[in-house]
Write a protein that holds these residues in place. Structure first.
Motif, PDB file in Angstrom:
ATOM      1  N   ARG A   4      -8.471 -10.846   7.226  1.00  0.00           N
ATOM      2  CA  ARG A   4      -7.777  -9.823   6.571  1.00  0.00           C
ATOM      3  C   ARG A   4      -7.882 -10.328   5.151  1.00  0.00           C
ATOM      4  O   ARG A   4      -7.901  -9.315   4.299  1.00  0.00           O
ATOM      5  CB  ARG A   4      -6.087 -10.074   6.785  1.00  0.00           C
ATOM      6  N   GLU A   8      -9.416  -7.746   2.061  1.00  0.00           N
ATOM      7  CA  GLU A   8      -8.548  -7.725   0.824  1.00  0.00           C
ATOM      8  C   GLU A   8      -9.357  -7.876  -0.426  1.00  0.00           C
ATOM      9  O   GLU A   8      -9.251  -7.077  -0.999  1.00  0.00           O
ATOM     10  CB  GLU A   8      -6.994  -8.453   1.158  1.00  0.00           C
ATOM     11  N   LEU A  28      -2.720  -5.056  -0.264  1.00  0.00           N
ATOM     12  CA  LEU A  28      -2.364  -5.344   1.020  1.00  0.00           C
ATOM     13  C   LEU A  28      -0.673  -5.181   0.790  1.00  0.00           C
ATOM     14  O   LEU A  28      -0.261  -5.746   0.054  1.00  0.00           O
ATOM     15  CB  LEU A  28      -2.337  -6.842   1.339  1.00  0.00           C
ATOM     16  N   GLU A  31       1.801  -7.567   5.214  1.00  0.00           N
ATOM     17  CA  GLU A  31       0.799  -8.275   5.772  1.00  0.00           C
ATOM     18  C   GLU A  31       0.975  -8.692   7.460  1.00  0.00           C
ATOM     19  O   GLU A  31       2.049  -8.783   7.818  1.00  0.00           O
ATOM     20  CB  GLU A  31       1.036  -9.685   5.138  1.00  0.00           C
ATOM     21  N   SER A  93      -1.390  -5.252   9.587  1.00  0.00           N
ATOM     22  CA  SER A  93      -1.388  -4.913   8.222  1.00  0.00           C
ATOM     23  C   SER A  93      -1.715  -3.483   7.601  1.00  0.00           C
ATOM     24  O   SER A  93      -2.185  -2.675   8.415  1.00  0.00           O
ATOM     25  CB  SER A  93      -2.793  -5.749   7.662  1.00  0.00           C
TER      26      SER A  93
END
Ligand SMILES: [Zn+2]
Length: 249
Positions: A4, A8, A28, A31, A93
């Protein structure tokens, strides 16, 4: 698979998020789990999109319209609580990119809409250079261009015809960009294409002679998120699916 945090960082750089003054946080917004194998993209982080992403087994969702906007009072109640609760319950997310996704020169909403309409920009105009302007396809009349919009988007545009001048320069800016009409006129446009229309644009079209086409907020902003999602899928070897939640507005 991608982390993730890798997604990002890549998105922040690719979309130059720091360059924009925006109405909400770009990046983001919620989360979820650390690893992303399946990505769903969509226009708006609506409950319908979130539920479709859950059904698809998504680890992350990528949208143009996120959940948090300037002017909200900060309470997590009602519809907003429902959407956030669903994301948290499934550890998904939410990535959201507003103006940076309109503006990206290849993957953004403006560039991608231009591709569908046979337009390519040779200049930018207006606030934060969000508007695109370029030469019209040769010998295009306004009715022909309106038909092209209808064919490409599957939706008849609302057309304010101006004074019937030939279309040499076409300007466009997706979504709720009706307020950029004057800047488009100042930039030399013979017609301006956007998503929404408000009352003042009808008078401006009559008085300046420049045509205005309102082609739908959703309909004009349907192309950036899937293009960006496909880019991420290729770059990170993750699975990606765009889910279009119908919206007549
Ligand atoms: Zn929008």
């Amino acid at each position: 698979m991608a982390l993730r945090i890798e997604l990002e960082a890549h998105l922040a750089q690719c979309l130059a998020v720091d360059r924009f003054r925006d109405y909400g946080p770009n990046g983001l917004q919620v989360e979820g789990r650390a690893e992303v194998r399946r990505l769903v993209s969509g226009v708006t982080a609506s409950l319908a999109l979130i539920d479709a992403a859950i059904a698809d087994g998504a680890d992350a969702i990528l949208v143009h319209h996120g959940l948090f906007w300037r002017g909200q009072d900060g309470r997590l109640v009602g519809w907003l609580r429902q959407r956030v609760a669903r994301l948290l319950a499934h550890d998904i997310s939410l990535f959201a990119y507003h103006l940076p996704l309109d503006a990206h020169p290849a993957l953004g909403n403006n560039a991608q809409l231009g591709l569908r309409l046979g337009l390519s920009a040779d200049a930018r105009f207006g606030e934060q250079d969000l508007g695109f302007i370029g030469s019209a396809p040769a010998a295009t009349s306004l009715p022909e261009f309106a038909l092209r919009v209808y064919t490409a988007l599957g939706r008849a545009p609302l057309v304010l015809p101006g004074d019937g001048r030939p279309l040499r320069r076409l300007a466009w800016c997706t979504g709720g960009a009706q307020g950029h009409f004057e800047a488009a006129i100042a930039a030399g446009a013979d017609a301006f294409v956007t998503g929404e229309v408000s009352e003042p644009q009808a008078h401006l079209a009559r008085e300046t002679g420049v045509a205005f086409l309102a082609c739908g907020h959703h309909a004009t902003e349907r192309y950036g998120a899937p293009a960006l999602g496909a880019h991420l899928a290729a770059h990170f070897e993750i699975q990606h699916q765009f889910i279009d939640i119908d919206n007549p507005a």
